[in-house]
Design a protein around this motif. Structure first.
Motif, short mmCIF file in Angstrom:
data_model
loop_
_atom_site.label_atom_id
_atom_site.label_comp_id
_atom_site.label_asym_id
_atom_site.label_seq_id
_atom_site.Cartn_x
_atom_site.Cartn_y
_atom_site.Cartn_z
N ALA A 133 0.84 -1.20 0.00
CA ALA A 133 0.00 0.00 0.00
C ALA A 133 0.87 1.24 0.00
N GLY A 134 0.31 2.30 -0.58
CA GLY A 134 0.98 3.58 -0.63
C GLY A 134 0.37 4.42 -1.74
N ARG A 168 4.55 10.61 5.50
CA ARG A 168 3.33 10.65 6.32
C ARG A 168 2.47 9.42 6.08
N ILE A 169 2.31 9.06 4.81
CA ILE A 169 1.50 7.88 4.48
C ILE A 169 2.15 6.62 5.04
N ALA A 170 3.45 6.49 4.85
CA ALA A 170 4.15 5.31 5.35
C ALA A 170 4.01 5.19 6.86
N GLU A 171 4.21 6.30 7.57
CA GLU A 171 4.12 6.27 9.04
C GLU A 171 2.74 5.82 9.50
N GLN A 172 1.70 6.32 8.86
CA GLN A 172 0.34 5.96 9.24
C GLN A 172 0.05 4.49 8.96
N VAL A 173 0.47 4.00 7.79
CA VAL A 173 0.19 2.61 7.44
C VAL A 173 1.01 1.66 8.31
N VAL A 174 2.23 2.02 8.63
CA VAL A 174 3.05 1.18 9.52
C VAL A 174 2.37 1.03 10.87
N LEU A 191 -8.14 4.54 -2.16
CA LEU A 191 -8.80 4.52 -0.86
C LEU A 191 -8.29 5.69 -0.03
N LYS A 192 -9.20 6.44 0.56
CA LYS A 192 -8.80 7.53 1.46
C LYS A 192 -8.08 6.93 2.66
N LEU A 193 -6.96 7.51 3.03
CA LEU A 193 -6.09 6.93 4.04
C LEU A 193 -6.81 6.69 5.36
N ASP A 194 -7.70 7.58 5.75
CA ASP A 194 -8.35 7.40 7.05
C ASP A 194 -9.39 6.28 7.07
N LEU A 195 -9.62 5.65 5.91
CA LEU A 195 -10.52 4.50 5.84
C LEU A 195 -9.76 3.17 5.88
#
Length: 266
Positions: free
Chosen positions: A16-17, A29-35, A246-250
């Motif tokens: 994902a990314g 930012r995206i990587a940190e949130q998904v991790v 997909l919106k990240l917060d979902l």
């Protein structure tokens, strides 16, 4: 094959990314949130980001921030968060360059029959993720995988990303997942690209993001090894593939449901 951490028996892994690296800050930012999400759910994670988008409908479409700059962003994600990274390559000449920065080289669906590209990728020794052409049967992917293996690299993954249905739509035939698994390689379901609506008269690819959960749930229920989801903080302003992201917060809510499905079918 790359080593994927935090993998309880029978769980799927996640690629994902963003579709394309738009800048370092956004990628980090995206990587940190998904991790954070995947560690909490014990889902092995691979950060995905194209360093350049070569396959665009229009000449004025965004293609990237510069090859070396984007590849260094991918390297920073890997070094900072300790997760593998994957990016697309588009020609044999790109394989060696990209392999210096990432763990997995991805062959785009439209290029999955390009022998010189597959062989060059194989010779890097990296894991090779081959996306199934929208025009190919699942069983025909055996020959693409064979090219990599016969070039001396057994580290292969295959990705289902939908099959062309008419001029402007794709469908997923879930029979193809177990069919490709018979080859002995991990099989990934590219959820978001399977919901693209290509060849729009505007020259911008459309999509049906409202069906991301439906496609993903079905794939996990069938037993896919991995899930591929492109995500962005604000898909409406994404520079590529925003219509099917997909919106990240979902993401956390979706992955939580998918883990429950996988646990139920073990």
């Amino acid at each position: 094959m790359i080593e994927l951490k935090n993998n309880p028996a029978g769980n799927f892994f996640l690629l994902a990314g963003p579709c394309v690296i738009e800048g370092e800050e956004m990628a980090m930012r995206i990587a940190e949130q998904v991790v954070k999400i995947t560690e909490a759910l014990q889902i092995p994670y691979v950060f995905k980001g194209s360093y350049r988008k070569a396959n665009r409908s229009r000449l004025d479409s965004f293609t990237g921030i510069g090859d070396e700059k984007a590849l260094k962003v991918l390297q920073k994600v890997r070094d900072t968060f300790g997760v593998p990274t994957v990016t697309d390559i588009h020609s044999a000449e790109e394989a060696e360059m990209a392999a210096e920065y990432v763990d997995i080289l991805q062959i785009p669906a439209f290029l999955c029959r390009q022998t010189d590209l597959l062989v060059a990728a194989a010779k890097t020794g990296k894991t090779i993720n081959i996306k199934k052409g929208q025009f190919l049967s699942p069983l025909a992917m055996q020959f693409a995988a064979d090219k990599v293996v016969e070039a001396g690299n057994k580290n292969v993954m295959l990705t289902e990303r939908g099959t062309t249905f008419g001029y402007q739509d794709l469908v997923v035939d879930y029979r193809g997942i177990p069919e490709m698994q018979t080859f002995g390689y991990p099989v990934i379901l590219d959820v978001t690209h399977s919901l693209q609506q290509p060849n729009q008269t505007s020259g911008v690819t459309g999509g049906m993001p409202q069906l991301i959960e439906t496609i993903a749930k079905a794939g996990v229920a069938v037993g896919v090894d991995g899930i591929f989801i492109e995500t962005h903080e604000n898909p409406a302003v994404a520079k590529s593939d925003g219509a099917n992201m997909l919106k990240l917060d979902l993401l956390e809510g979706l992955l939580t449901k998918l883990v429950r499905i996988r646990e139920a079918i073990k």
